[in-house]
Scaffold this motif. Structure first.
Motif, PDB file in Angstrom:
ATOM      1  N   LEU A 234      -2.858  11.403   6.837  1.00  0.00           N
ATOM      2  CA  LEU A 234      -3.662  10.644   5.877  1.00  0.00           C
ATOM      3  C   LEU A 234      -5.095  10.523   6.394  1.00  0.00           C
ATOM      4  CD1 LEU A 234      -1.186   7.714   5.095  1.00  0.00           C
ATOM      5  CD2 LEU A 234      -1.623   9.737   3.692  1.00  0.00           C
ATOM      6  N   PRO A 235      -6.068  10.366   5.497  1.00  0.00           N
ATOM      7  CA  PRO A 235      -7.451  10.175   5.955  1.00  0.00           C
ATOM      8  C   PRO A 235      -7.567   8.884   6.756  1.00  0.00           C
ATOM      9  CG  PRO A 235      -7.234   9.738   3.591  1.00  0.00           C
ATOM     10  CD  PRO A 235      -5.949  10.363   4.025  1.00  0.00           C
ATOM     11  N   GLU A 236      -8.531   8.849   7.645  1.00  0.00           N
ATOM     12  CA  GLU A 236      -8.646   7.722   8.562  1.00  0.00           C
ATOM     13  C   GLU A 236      -8.931   6.399   7.861  1.00  0.00           C
ATOM     14  OE1 GLU A 236     -13.379   8.513   9.655  1.00  0.00           O
ATOM     15  OE2 GLU A 236     -11.813   8.896  11.139  1.00  0.00           O
ATOM     16  N   TRP A 237      -9.442   6.459   6.637  1.00  0.00           N
ATOM     17  CA  TRP A 237      -9.749   5.228   5.903  1.00  0.00           C
ATOM     18  C   TRP A 237      -8.582   4.719   5.042  1.00  0.00           C
ATOM     19  CZ3 TRP A 237     -12.623   9.802   5.284  1.00  0.00           C
ATOM     20  CH2 TRP A 237     -12.220  10.608   4.222  1.00  0.00           C
ATOM     21  N   ASP A 238      -7.493   5.454   5.013  1.00  0.00           N
ATOM     22  CA  ASP A 238      -6.355   5.004   4.211  1.00  0.00           C
ATOM     23  C   ASP A 238      -5.729   3.760   4.857  1.00  0.00           C
ATOM     24  OD1 ASP A 238      -3.504   4.874   3.156  1.00  0.00           O
ATOM     25  OD2 ASP A 238      -4.282   6.573   2.005  1.00  0.00           O
ATOM     26  N   LEU A 239      -5.465   2.753   4.042  1.00  0.00           N
ATOM     27  CA  LEU A 239      -4.945   1.491   4.562  1.00  0.00           C
ATOM     28  C   LEU A 239      -3.566   1.632   5.192  1.00  0.00           C
ATOM     29  CD1 LEU A 239      -6.068  -1.034   1.785  1.00  0.00           C
ATOM     30  CD2 LEU A 239      -7.109  -0.602   4.023  1.00  0.00           C
ATOM     31  N   VAL A 240      -2.770   2.574   4.708  1.00  0.00           N
ATOM     32  CA  VAL A 240      -1.457   2.789   5.308  1.00  0.00           C
ATOM     33  C   VAL A 240      -1.606   3.329   6.724  1.00  0.00           C
ATOM     34  CG1 VAL A 240       0.692   4.116   5.165  1.00  0.00           C
ATOM     35  CG2 VAL A 240      -0.299   3.124   3.090  1.00  0.00           C
TER      36      VAL A 240
ATOM     37  N   ALA B 262       8.636   8.430   7.263  1.00  0.00           N
ATOM     38  CA  ALA B 262       8.663   8.784   5.836  1.00  0.00           C
ATOM     39  C   ALA B 262       7.274   9.207   5.358  1.00  0.00           C
ATOM     40  CB  ALA B 262       9.170   7.598   5.027  1.00  0.00           C
ATOM     41  N   VAL B 263       6.231   8.552   5.867  1.00  0.00           N
ATOM     42  CA  VAL B 263       4.856   8.922   5.495  1.00  0.00           C
ATOM     43  C   VAL B 263       4.533  10.325   6.003  1.00  0.00           C
ATOM     44  CG1 VAL B 263       2.410   8.401   5.900  1.00  0.00           C
ATOM     45  CG2 VAL B 263       4.014   6.552   5.370  1.00  0.00           C
ATOM     46  N   MET B 264       4.977  10.647   7.201  1.00  0.00           N
ATOM     47  CA  MET B 264       4.738  11.983   7.763  1.00  0.00           C
ATOM     48  C   MET B 264       5.455  13.061   6.970  1.00  0.00           C
ATOM     49  SD  MET B 264       4.876  11.208  11.879  1.00  0.00           S
ATOM     50  CE  MET B 264       4.629  12.942  12.275  1.00  0.00           C
ATOM     51  N   ILE B 265       6.636  12.719   6.445  1.00  0.00           N
ATOM     52  CA  ILE B 265       7.370  13.684   5.607  1.00  0.00           C
ATOM     53  C   ILE B 265       6.612  13.924   4.310  1.00  0.00           C
ATOM     54  CG2 ILE B 265       9.474  14.014   4.253  1.00  0.00           C
ATOM     55  CD1 ILE B 265      10.982  12.503   6.452  1.00  0.00           C
ATOM     56  N   CYS B 266       6.069  12.854   3.737  1.00  0.00           N
ATOM     57  CA  CYS B 266       5.325  12.981   2.478  1.00  0.00           C
ATOM     58  C   CYS B 266       4.009  13.733   2.675  1.00  0.00           C
ATOM     59  CB  CYS B 266       5.032  11.596   1.899  1.00  0.00           C
ATOM     60  SG  CYS B 266       6.372  10.879   0.939  1.00  0.00           S
TER      61      CYS B 266
ATOM     62  N   GLU C 134       0.823  -1.213   0.000  1.00  0.00           N
ATOM     63  CA  GLU C 134       0.000   0.000   0.000  1.00  0.00           C
ATOM     64  C   GLU C 134       0.856   1.260   0.000  1.00  0.00           C
ATOM     65  OE1 GLU C 134      -3.135   0.521  -0.476  1.00  0.00           O
ATOM     66  OE2 GLU C 134      -3.614  -1.617  -0.612  1.00  0.00           O
ATOM     67  N   GLY C 135       2.036   1.189   0.618  1.00  0.00           N
ATOM     68  CA  GLY C 135       2.907   2.371   0.674  1.00  0.00           C
ATOM     69  C   GLY C 135       3.403   2.789  -0.690  1.00  0.00           C
ATOM     70  N   GLU C 136       3.697   1.829  -1.537  1.00  0.00           N
ATOM     71  CA  GLU C 136       4.132   2.162  -2.895  1.00  0.00           C
ATOM     72  C   GLU C 136       3.003   2.834  -3.680  1.00  0.00           C
ATOM     73  OE1 GLU C 136       5.519  -1.531  -4.481  1.00  0.00           O
ATOM     74  OE2 GLU C 136       7.579  -1.226  -3.739  1.00  0.00           O
ATOM     75  N   GLU C 137       1.769   2.365  -3.469  1.00  0.00           N
ATOM     76  CA  GLU C 137       0.613   2.992  -4.121  1.00  0.00           C
ATOM     77  C   GLU C 137       0.410   4.410  -3.585  1.00  0.00           C
ATOM     78  OE1 GLU C 137      -1.480   1.259  -6.610  1.00  0.00           O
ATOM     79  OE2 GLU C 137       0.529   0.375  -6.537  1.00  0.00           O
ATOM     80  N   LEU C 138       0.614   4.577  -2.285  1.00  0.00           N
ATOM     81  CA  LEU C 138       0.497   5.904  -1.676  1.00  0.00           C
ATOM     82  C   LEU C 138       1.517   6.869  -2.269  1.00  0.00           C
ATOM     83  CD1 LEU C 138      -0.553   7.847   0.563  1.00  0.00           C
ATOM     84  CD2 LEU C 138       1.154   6.824   2.079  1.00  0.00           C
ATOM     85  N   ALA C 139       2.743   6.406  -2.449  1.00  0.00           N
ATOM     86  CA  ALA C 139       3.803   7.262  -2.993  1.00  0.00           C
ATOM     87  C   ALA C 139       3.496   7.690  -4.420  1.00  0.00           C
ATOM     88  CB  ALA C 139       5.136   6.524  -2.935  1.00  0.00           C
TER      89      ALA C 139
ATOM     90  N   VAL D  45      12.007   9.081  -1.118  1.00  0.00           N
ATOM     91  CA  VAL D  45      12.394   8.773   0.264  1.00  0.00           C
ATOM     92  C   VAL D  45      11.484   7.693   0.836  1.00  0.00           C
ATOM     93  CG1 VAL D  45      12.597   9.685   2.599  1.00  0.00           C
ATOM     94  CG2 VAL D  45      13.344  11.072   0.654  1.00  0.00           C
ATOM     95  N   LEU D  46      10.174   7.821   0.582  1.00  0.00           N
ATOM     96  CA  LEU D  46       9.211   6.836   1.078  1.00  0.00           C
ATOM     97  C   LEU D  46       9.460   5.470   0.442  1.00  0.00           C
ATOM     98  CD1 LEU D  46       6.762   5.928   2.640  1.00  0.00           C
ATOM     99  CD2 LEU D  46       5.294   6.957   0.877  1.00  0.00           C
ATOM    100  N   ILE D  47       9.671   5.461  -0.867  1.00  0.00           N
ATOM    101  CA  ILE D  47       9.922   4.199  -1.571  1.00  0.00           C
ATOM    102  C   ILE D  47      11.177   3.523  -1.031  1.00  0.00           C
ATOM    103  CG2 ILE D  47      10.551   3.163  -3.783  1.00  0.00           C
ATOM    104  CD1 ILE D  47       7.647   3.875  -3.679  1.00  0.00           C
ATOM    105  N   LYS D  48      12.236   4.300  -0.838  1.00  0.00           N
ATOM    106  CA  LYS D  48      13.489   3.739  -0.323  1.00  0.00           C
ATOM    107  C   LYS D  48      13.306   3.179   1.080  1.00  0.00           C
ATOM    108  CE  LYS D  48      18.338   4.847   0.608  1.00  0.00           C
ATOM    109  NZ  LYS D  48      19.377   5.912   0.640  1.00  0.00           N
TER     110      LYS D  48
END
Length: 277
Positions: free
Chosen positions: A146-152, A137-141, A47-52, A99-102
């Motif tokens: 993120l919305p409460e329904w996001d799987l990440v 990394a998610v907080m930096i991006c 899911e993180g790669e999709e988020l990025a 950065v997130l992907i790495k």
């Protein structure tokens, strides 16, 4: 310390260190925790790669491919349409996405099955550190969150609902899972030494199973590499046998050594004479 090679499948395996004095019950809890954290990192990677790439998830009920949407689409400076229609398309900047992907790749490497080959022992702390790095990394991006329904976000906040998904089959309950060694269930009220002996410098393969799942499959007598080598050897022998069968029984008669005149020719000094073709 005794080294446990926890193996549910070729993909789901890791090394874990403990002592033979540890209880089976505590060992099951520890192994289940490490196993579940590895699974958690795998889901974060997906899911993180999709988020990025495609930004935060759309609100439930509003998913759909943007091209066919009747509502106006708010497109940010780094918009990229999600082909599945699950995400808004408003990704963070490419530099921050990298950065997130790495970070996701580094976390995946920590939990990867190849750590067994490298003889790296996994711990709960190692995996939690990797997850914390992803959280950062998610907080930096997305500093606004993120919305409460996001799987990440659900994953990072331990609010996932895995029911009905393929991931549910691999989630192990630390309280009810069972541990198996050499085809036998290890009873939770006993200690590891009751099954492994008192020698600490021992390495064994153990398997976690869900309650009521029964005995896991036995390990093959030979490993995968040995099986490949054996198959190659048998194939080579089979090909050699085919060639022997295809050869005529009298094919040797054309050879110089088989000529009934070879002895006479040798002493006459003409054995090396070759006739022109």
């Amino acid at each position: 310390m005794v080294l446990l090679h926890m193996k549910r499948s070729d993909l789901e395996q890791f090394l874990f260190e403990t002592t033979v004095e540890a209880s089976v019950k505590d060992t099951i809890k520890q192994l289940s925790t490490v196993h579940n954290l590895r699974q958690k990192i795998q889901r974060l990677r997906l899911e993180g790669e999709e988020l990025a790439k495609y930004g935060p998830a759309k609100e439930p009920g509003k998913e759909g491919i943007d091209t066919y949407s009747e509502d106006s689409i708010q497109k940010g400076p780094f918009y990229m349409m999600d082909p599945t229609g699950r995400r808004t398309g408003n990704a963070c900047s490419p530099d921050v996405s990298k950065v997130l992907i790495k970070t996701l790749e580094e976390a995946t490497a920590v939990a990867h099955k190849d750590q067994v080959t490298k003889k790296v022992v996994l711990t709960e702390a190692m995996l939690k550190d990797a997850i914390d790095n992803i959280r950062g990394a998610v907080m930096i991006c997305y500093p606004m969150g993120l919305p409460e329904w996001d799987l990440v976000r659900e994953n990072l906040e331990d609010k996932e609902d895995l029911s009905g998904t393929s991931f549910a089959a691999e989630e192990m309950d630390p309280e009810t899972s069972t541990l198996w060694f050499a085809g036998k269930q290890m009873l939770s009220e006993k200690s590891l030494k009751d099954y492994l002996g008192r020698h600490e410098k021992t390495k064994v393969i153990v398997k976690l199973q869900k309650k009521g799942a029964g005995a896991p499959g036995r390990e093959p007598v030979t490993d995968q590499e040995t099986q490949k080598a054996m198959m190659a050897w048998y194939y080579k022998k089979q090909e050699e046998q085919k060639k022997l069968v295809e050869d005529d029984d009298d094919s040797y008669t054309g050879a110089t050594w088989a000529s009934n005149q070879s002895l006479k020719a040798h002493f006459s000094g003409v054995s090396a004479v070759r006739l022109p073709r």
